[in-house]
Design a protein around this motif. Structure first.
Motif, mmCIF file in Angstrom:
data_model
loop_
_atom_site.group_PDB
_atom_site.id
_atom_site.type_symbol
_atom_site.label_atom_id
_atom_site.label_comp_id
_atom_site.label_asym_id
_atom_site.label_seq_id
_atom_site.Cartn_x
_atom_site.Cartn_y
_atom_site.Cartn_z
ATOM 1 N N ARG A 53 0.828 -1.211 0.000
ATOM 2 C CA ARG A 53 0.000 0.000 0.000
ATOM 3 C C ARG A 53 0.860 1.258 0.000
ATOM 4 O O ARG A 53 0.596 2.228 -0.693
ATOM 5 C CB ARG A 53 -0.915 -0.019 1.234
ATOM 6 C CG ARG A 53 -1.680 1.262 1.514
ATOM 7 C CD ARG A 53 -2.757 1.569 0.495
ATOM 8 N NE ARG A 53 -2.232 2.503 -0.479
ATOM 9 C CZ ARG A 53 -2.589 2.595 -1.754
ATOM 10 N NH1 ARG A 53 -3.488 1.810 -2.253
ATOM 11 N NH2 ARG A 53 -2.059 3.459 -2.563
ATOM 12 N N GLU A 54 1.891 1.259 0.837
ATOM 13 C CA GLU A 54 2.690 2.466 1.020
ATOM 14 C C GLU A 54 3.848 2.604 0.043
ATOM 15 O O GLU A 54 4.443 3.671 -0.046
ATOM 16 C CB GLU A 54 3.215 2.528 2.458
ATOM 17 C CG GLU A 54 2.127 2.574 3.507
ATOM 18 C CD GLU A 54 1.166 3.745 3.340
ATOM 19 O OE1 GLU A 54 1.609 4.846 2.964
ATOM 20 O OE2 GLU A 54 -0.046 3.537 3.563
ATOM 21 N N TRP A 55 4.164 1.534 -0.710
ATOM 22 C CA TRP A 55 5.312 1.627 -1.596
ATOM 23 C C TRP A 55 5.043 1.049 -2.987
ATOM 24 O O TRP A 55 5.066 1.783 -3.968
ATOM 25 C CB TRP A 55 6.527 0.960 -0.950
ATOM 26 C CG TRP A 55 7.790 1.175 -1.711
ATOM 27 C CD1 TRP A 55 8.340 2.367 -2.081
ATOM 28 C CD2 TRP A 55 8.646 0.160 -2.224
ATOM 29 N NE1 TRP A 55 9.499 2.162 -2.792
ATOM 30 C CE2 TRP A 55 9.717 0.813 -2.879
ATOM 31 C CE3 TRP A 55 8.641 -1.224 -2.174
ATOM 32 C CZ2 TRP A 55 10.754 0.122 -3.497
ATOM 33 C CZ3 TRP A 55 9.673 -1.914 -2.782
ATOM 34 C CH2 TRP A 55 10.717 -1.247 -3.433
ATOM 35 N N LYS A 65 1.669 2.490 -4.443
ATOM 36 C CA LYS A 65 1.274 3.779 -3.872
ATOM 37 C C LYS A 65 0.702 4.738 -4.906
ATOM 38 O O LYS A 65 -0.039 5.633 -4.565
ATOM 39 C CB LYS A 65 2.423 4.426 -3.117
ATOM 40 C CG LYS A 65 3.444 5.091 -3.992
ATOM 41 C CD LYS A 65 4.453 5.806 -3.154
ATOM 42 C CE LYS A 65 5.367 6.594 -4.055
ATOM 43 N NZ LYS A 65 6.215 7.450 -3.311
ATOM 44 N N GLY A 94 8.497 8.529 -5.796
ATOM 45 C CA GLY A 94 8.087 9.088 -4.508
ATOM 46 C C GLY A 94 8.770 10.374 -4.130
ATOM 47 O O GLY A 94 8.728 10.789 -2.991
#
Length: 186
Positions: A75-77, A80, A184
């Motif tokens: 989810r976070e990487w 994302k 990111g």
């Protein structure tokens, strides 16, 4: 993950372009490698201690804990830049898909133990190798293929809009700015 960003930036241009085209698959594989080690450590810790006679239960427990870690990292990487669903709906789909994956990962071990009764006539060393091959190599290959397809299709289905389409003041971002955003940095 600045280390990975630096590594990708140092690749020759054709390889860097290929890595950027398949960045989700590469990130998914890195998350998978991390959770594989986590899963393996938990599984063997359980099978050599409290769940020695119950390897399938140990596999399901270790797989469930690895799935929780996988959700956070994916989810976070890895995914994302995808979304489009409310977080609770996305999480429900992720864990449902991953639950099927845990069952797929445990299936070869279950078949070997319950259909062919392979645990009865093997040494401890043979048992360790057998559990690894069935539960982690074959089982994880089954679940990995299923999860990558299903997560992209159902849990994280739509890439987020970028640039002006996403409401940014940068209406026409350059390729370098989009790559920075994918990594990111933006």
């Amino acid at each position: 993950m600045p280390f990975i960003d630096e590594l990708v930036a140092r690749l020759p241009e054709p390889v860097r372009r290929l890595a950027m085209q398949h960045h989700e698959l590469i990130k998914f594989a890195l998350v998978g490698g991390t959770t594989f080690v986590f899963d393996l450590v938990i599984f063997y810790a359980l099978t050599f201690t409290v769940l020695e006679p119950k390897p399938v239960v140990a596999r399901i427990i270790s797989g469930t804990l690895a799935t929780i870690l996988s959700y956070i990292l994916n989810r976070e990487w890895a995914f994302k830049n995808r979304g489009g669903r409310e977080r609770h709906h996305e999480a429900l789909l992720f864990f449902a898909i991953s639950g099927i994956g845990v069952i797929l990962a445990a299936a070869p071990l279950w078949v070997a133990n319950n259909v062919f009764d392979l645990r009865s006539n093997v040494t401890t060393t043979e048992l360790v190798v057998l559990d690894f091959v069935l539960g982690f190599l074959i089982g994880n290959l089954l679940q990995m293929a299923f999860r990558f397809w299903a997560l992209r299709k159902f849990a994280f289905p739509v890439e987020q809009l970028r640039g002006g389409d996403a409401g940014s003041t940068d209406l026409h971002p350059s390729d370098a700015e989009l790559i920075d955003e994918e990594l990111g940095h933006a």
